[in-house]
Design a protein around this motif. Structure first.
Motif, PDB file in Angstrom:
ATOM      1  N   UNK A  40     -17.869  -5.321 -11.412  1.00  0.00           N
ATOM      2  CA  UNK A  40     -16.819  -6.060 -10.717  1.00  0.00           C
ATOM      3  C   UNK A  40     -15.474  -5.348 -10.853  1.00  0.00           C
ATOM      4  N   UNK A  41     -14.725  -5.321  -9.759  1.00  0.00           N
ATOM      5  CA  UNK A  41     -13.410  -4.691  -9.748  1.00  0.00           C
ATOM      6  C   UNK A  41     -12.409  -5.661  -9.141  1.00  0.00           C
ATOM      7  N   UNK A  42     -11.176  -5.632  -9.612  1.00  0.00           N
ATOM      8  CA  UNK A  42     -10.106  -6.449  -9.063  1.00  0.00           C
ATOM      9  C   UNK A  42      -9.049  -5.510  -8.493  1.00  0.00           C
ATOM     10  N   UNK A  43      -8.647  -5.771  -7.265  1.00  0.00           N
ATOM     11  CA  UNK A  43      -7.655  -4.937  -6.601  1.00  0.00           C
ATOM     12  C   UNK A  43      -6.430  -5.750  -6.233  1.00  0.00           C
ATOM     13  N   UNK A  44      -5.285  -5.091  -6.225  1.00  0.00           N
ATOM     14  CA  UNK A  44      -4.021  -5.687  -5.807  1.00  0.00           C
ATOM     15  C   UNK A  44      -3.436  -4.796  -4.721  1.00  0.00           C
ATOM     16  N   UNK A  45      -3.138  -5.387  -3.578  1.00  0.00           N
ATOM     17  CA  UNK A  45      -2.554  -4.661  -2.460  1.00  0.00           C
ATOM     18  C   UNK A  45      -1.164  -5.222  -2.200  1.00  0.00           C
ATOM     19  N   UNK A  46      -0.146  -4.369  -2.289  1.00  0.00           N
ATOM     20  CA  UNK A  46       1.218  -4.745  -1.945  1.00  0.00           C
ATOM     21  C   UNK A  46       1.442  -4.349  -0.498  1.00  0.00           C
ATOM     22  N   UNK A  47       1.888  -5.295   0.307  1.00  0.00           N
ATOM     23  CA  UNK A  47       1.983  -5.079   1.741  1.00  0.00           C
ATOM     24  C   UNK A  47       3.303  -5.580   2.289  1.00  0.00           C
ATOM     25  N   UNK A  48       3.684  -5.025   3.429  1.00  0.00           N
ATOM     26  CA  UNK A  48       4.812  -5.594   4.156  1.00  0.00           C
ATOM     27  C   UNK A  48       4.647  -5.325   5.639  1.00  0.00           C
ATOM     28  N   UNK A  49       5.181  -6.238   6.424  1.00  0.00           N
ATOM     29  CA  UNK A  49       5.161  -6.119   7.872  1.00  0.00           C
ATOM     30  C   UNK A  49       6.609  -6.131   8.340  1.00  0.00           C
ATOM     31  N   UNK A  50       7.016  -5.063   8.993  1.00  0.00           N
ATOM     32  CA  UNK A  50       8.374  -4.966   9.516  1.00  0.00           C
ATOM     33  C   UNK A  50       8.461  -5.783  10.797  1.00  0.00           C
ATOM     34  N   UNK A  51       9.402  -6.710  10.849  1.00  0.00           N
ATOM     35  CA  UNK A  51       9.553  -7.548  12.028  1.00  0.00           C
ATOM     36  C   UNK A  51      10.281  -6.826  13.154  1.00  0.00           C
ATOM     37  N   UNK A  52      11.065  -5.809  12.831  1.00  0.00           N
ATOM     38  CA  UNK A  52      11.826  -5.106  13.862  1.00  0.00           C
ATOM     39  C   UNK A  52      10.957  -4.158  14.686  1.00  0.00           C
ATOM     40  N   UNK A  53      10.039  -3.432  14.047  1.00  0.00           N
ATOM     41  CA  UNK A  53       9.188  -2.503  14.806  1.00  0.00           C
ATOM     42  C   UNK A  53       7.703  -2.834  14.694  1.00  0.00           C
ATOM     43  N   UNK A  54       7.362  -3.935  14.055  1.00  0.00           N
ATOM     44  CA  UNK A  54       6.000  -4.456  13.911  1.00  0.00           C
ATOM     45  C   UNK A  54       5.039  -3.459  13.271  1.00  0.00           C
ATOM     46  N   UNK A  55       5.558  -2.649  12.351  1.00  0.00           N
ATOM     47  CA  UNK A  55       4.700  -1.745  11.596  1.00  0.00           C
ATOM     48  C   UNK A  55       4.309  -2.402  10.279  1.00  0.00           C
ATOM     49  N   UNK A  56       3.221  -1.947   9.711  1.00  0.00           N
ATOM     50  CA  UNK A  56       2.730  -2.507   8.458  1.00  0.00           C
ATOM     51  C   UNK A  56       2.438  -1.387   7.469  1.00  0.00           C
ATOM     52  N   UNK A  57       2.693  -1.650   6.195  1.00  0.00           N
ATOM     53  CA  UNK A  57       2.333  -0.714   5.133  1.00  0.00           C
ATOM     54  C   UNK A  57       1.547  -1.465   4.075  1.00  0.00           C
TER      55      UNK A  57
END
Length: 64
Positions: A40-57
């Motif tokens: 078993x593995x546990x992962x953490x993903x930090x994300x953001x969605x830019x509202x101005x250009x609708x890009x995601x990281x």
């Protein structure tokens, strides 16, 4: 919704961070477990969605 698109993940949690007006983005973290042949593995993903250009990281890391 995450479970529907990625059924290998279990115990999925989403944490929305307080918004920063200067960034014009939605920031959140996703934590989930996955069972593999190596255990078993546990992962953490930090994300953001830019509202101005609708890009995601997204940046991921395994939590030990």
């Amino acid at each position: 919704m995450i479970k529907a698109f990625e059924p290998r993940l279990s115990e999925v949690s989403v944490f929305v961070q307080e918004s920063d007006q200067s960034k014009n983005a939605v920031c959140f973290s996703i934590m989930a477990k996955i069972e593999t042949a190596k255990g078993e593995h546990v992962f953490l993903f930090d994300s953001n969605i830019s509202l101005s250009n609708q890009s995601a990281t997204m940046e991921g890391q395994e939590i030990v």
